[in-house]
Write an enzyme that holds these catalytic residues in place. Structure first.
Site, mmCIF file in Angstrom:
data_model
loop_
_atom_site.group_PDB
_atom_site.id
_atom_site.type_symbol
_atom_site.label_atom_id
_atom_site.label_comp_id
_atom_site.label_asym_id
_atom_site.label_seq_id
_atom_site.Cartn_x
_atom_site.Cartn_y
_atom_site.Cartn_z
ATOM 1 N N LYS A 267 -38.537 21.563 -21.462
ATOM 2 C CA LYS A 267 -39.304 22.338 -20.468
ATOM 3 C C LYS A 267 -38.584 23.658 -20.172
ATOM 4 O O LYS A 267 -39.207 24.718 -20.070
ATOM 5 C CB LYS A 267 -39.495 21.526 -19.186
ATOM 6 C CG LYS A 267 -40.435 20.339 -19.341
ATOM 7 C CD LYS A 267 -41.855 20.762 -19.703
ATOM 8 C CE LYS A 267 -42.736 19.612 -20.085
ATOM 9 N NZ LYS A 267 -44.001 19.971 -20.723
ATOM 10 N N TYR B 187 -35.885 15.866 -22.792
ATOM 11 C CA TYR B 187 -37.207 16.211 -22.263
ATOM 12 C C TYR B 187 -37.119 17.407 -21.309
ATOM 13 O O TYR B 187 -37.832 18.401 -21.469
ATOM 14 C CB TYR B 187 -37.838 15.008 -21.533
ATOM 15 C CG TYR B 187 -39.037 15.417 -20.713
ATOM 16 C CD1 TYR B 187 -40.240 15.753 -21.327
ATOM 17 C CD2 TYR B 187 -38.955 15.546 -19.322
ATOM 18 C CE1 TYR B 187 -41.336 16.178 -20.575
ATOM 19 C CE2 TYR B 187 -40.032 15.968 -18.571
ATOM 20 C CZ TYR B 187 -41.224 16.276 -19.200
ATOM 21 O OH TYR B 187 -42.298 16.712 -18.457
ATOM 22 N N SER C 207 -42.112 21.559 -15.140
ATOM 23 C CA SER C 207 -41.749 20.397 -14.325
ATOM 24 C C SER C 207 -40.650 20.743 -13.345
ATOM 25 O O SER C 207 -39.784 21.579 -13.629
ATOM 26 C CB SER C 207 -41.261 19.310 -15.278
ATOM 27 O OG SER C 207 -40.668 18.259 -14.562
#
Ligand code: NAD
Ligand code: WQD
Length: 340
Positions: A155, A151, A126
């Protein structure tokens, strides 16, 4: 026929990627625990492509269940790994479930790739790894900023796990850093299924336009951008899905130049929240109820991708413009509401 495992294949980006893979002649297996998707997606994929993919429902963060799956299915040209939790706000409330789900699933998959000599992994990363970049457009070599959410941190950690593991094994990997995927398949048979109140801009816009929400809040109009609202690089989910086919083919054809490669996937264009609203209203001939409110904590001001590496090296370029993104998002919302 080359077989590919798509984890999270009933999800938003996964389902569109399954369609593109099948249409390019791949046999697709899906693993998904339906924690954020719906079993009916399989029939809708079949309506588009004529083939219902093989499907198993289990949690990839379970070491035993994942090992059992791979003991039965390891003749794979590659794996596209989408399965993860993805809600930034929720990850602040439940950090451990995000670390457990997103990290443990990757470890389980890579363990079995090593064991069964499955060599090719495509991973969903991302643009969140960049935070607010110092230089725009942002290139793949921009520094990774300290993660603001668990989150985003998963990643970053997953990219590092993949890099070290690919260097130590026969695994080759491509991490694709998505900017803001939006829109839906032109058939209106698959699209995004947000649970509860959406956090993301486009589902909030379409749900407001259809009458499920009263009013869209535009978070901040005092940013250092042309109209004061925040700027993002929105890309159509079908363009994004196609990049995964290119990535799998690159790995399967041994065209990769490093054990782990990283590509930005965006259009290279930044649009403000007000520009998105204008495009939505104009292309769909719908008036949207919205108001300007305070900034959302944690939001960055502006980001858009330098896509030259993906364009030149992958030979992939986003082709679908903002109007079509807004048109398909609206058709999908109407389809969900039974009005299309
Ligand atoms: P999604 O929630 O629609 O799809 C993810 C799928 O994975 C869901 O169907 C869910 O049921 C499944 N899943 C989650 N954990 C699982 C587990 N432990 N075992 C089995 N299945 C599991 O999300 P999406 O928007 O399609 O995103 C796909 C990937 O792309 C995610 O890794 C996400 O972090 C990443 N990504 C998404 C965006 C975005 O804006 N949508 C942007 C950048 C990166
Ligand atoms: C876009 C713009 C908001 C909702 C998130 C994740 C990121 C990545 C993509 C996975 C922002 C504004 C939004 C609303 C608004 N996902 N907005 N009113 O914040 O760029 O990124 O999704 O990796 O990690 O953080 O996307 O769609 O939430 O917001 O004004 O009701 O719309 O402030 O400027 P974002 P988004």
């Amino acid at each position: 026929m080359k077989k590919v495992l798509v984890t999270g294949g009933t999800g938003y980006i996964g389902s569109h990627t399954v369609v593109e893979l099948q249409q390019k002649g791949f046999e697709v297996l899906i693993v998904d625990n339906l924690s954020n998707s719906n079993i009916e997606v399989l029939d809708n994929i079949a309506k588009i492509t004529g083939t219902k993919p093989y499907f198993e429902n289990f949690d990839l963060s379970s070491e035993a269940l994942t090992a059992d799956f791979f003991s039965r299915h390891h003749d794979l040209a590659g794996i596209v790994h989408f399965a993860a939790f993805k809600a930034v706000g929720e990850s602040m409330q439940k950090p451990l479930s995000y670390y457990r789900n997103n990290i443990q699933s990757l470890i389980n998959i890579m363990d079995n790739m090593k064991k069964y000599e499955i060599r090719n992994l495509v991973f969903s990363s991302s643009c969140t790894v960049y935070g607010q970049p110092d230089v725009l457009p942002v290139t793949e070599s921009a520094p990774i900023k300290k993660a603001w959410s668990p989150y985003g941190n998963t990643k970053q950690m997953c990219e590092e796990i993949i890099e070290f593991t690919s260097n130590a094994t026969a695994i080759n990997a491509i991490a694709l850093r998505y900017f803001n995927p939006i829109g839906a398949h032109a058939s209106a048979l698959i699209g995004e299924l947000p649970l509860g109140v959406p956090n993301n801009l486009i589902p909030f816009i379409t749900q407001t336009a259809i009458g499920k929400r009263e009013c869209l809040s535009v978070f901040g109009d005092d940013y250092d951008t042309p109209d004061g609202t925040a700027v993002r690089d929105y890309l159509h989910v079908v363009d994004l899905a196609k990049a995964h086919v290119v990535a799998i083919n690159r790995l399967a054809g041994e065209k990769n130049k490093k054990k782990m490669e990283i590509f930005n996937l965006g259009t290279g264009n930044g649009y403000s929240v007000l520009q998105v609203i204008e495009a939505f209203e104009r292309i769909n001939n719908v008036k949207l109820n919205y108001k300007i409110v305070a900034r959302r904590p944690g939001d960055i001001e502006k980001v858009w991708a330098d896509t030259s590496f993906a364009n030149e090296e992958l030979g992939w370029k986003a082709e679908i413009g903002l109007d079509e993104m807004m048109r398909t998002a609206w058709i999908w919302e109407k389809h969900l509401a039974g009005k299309a």
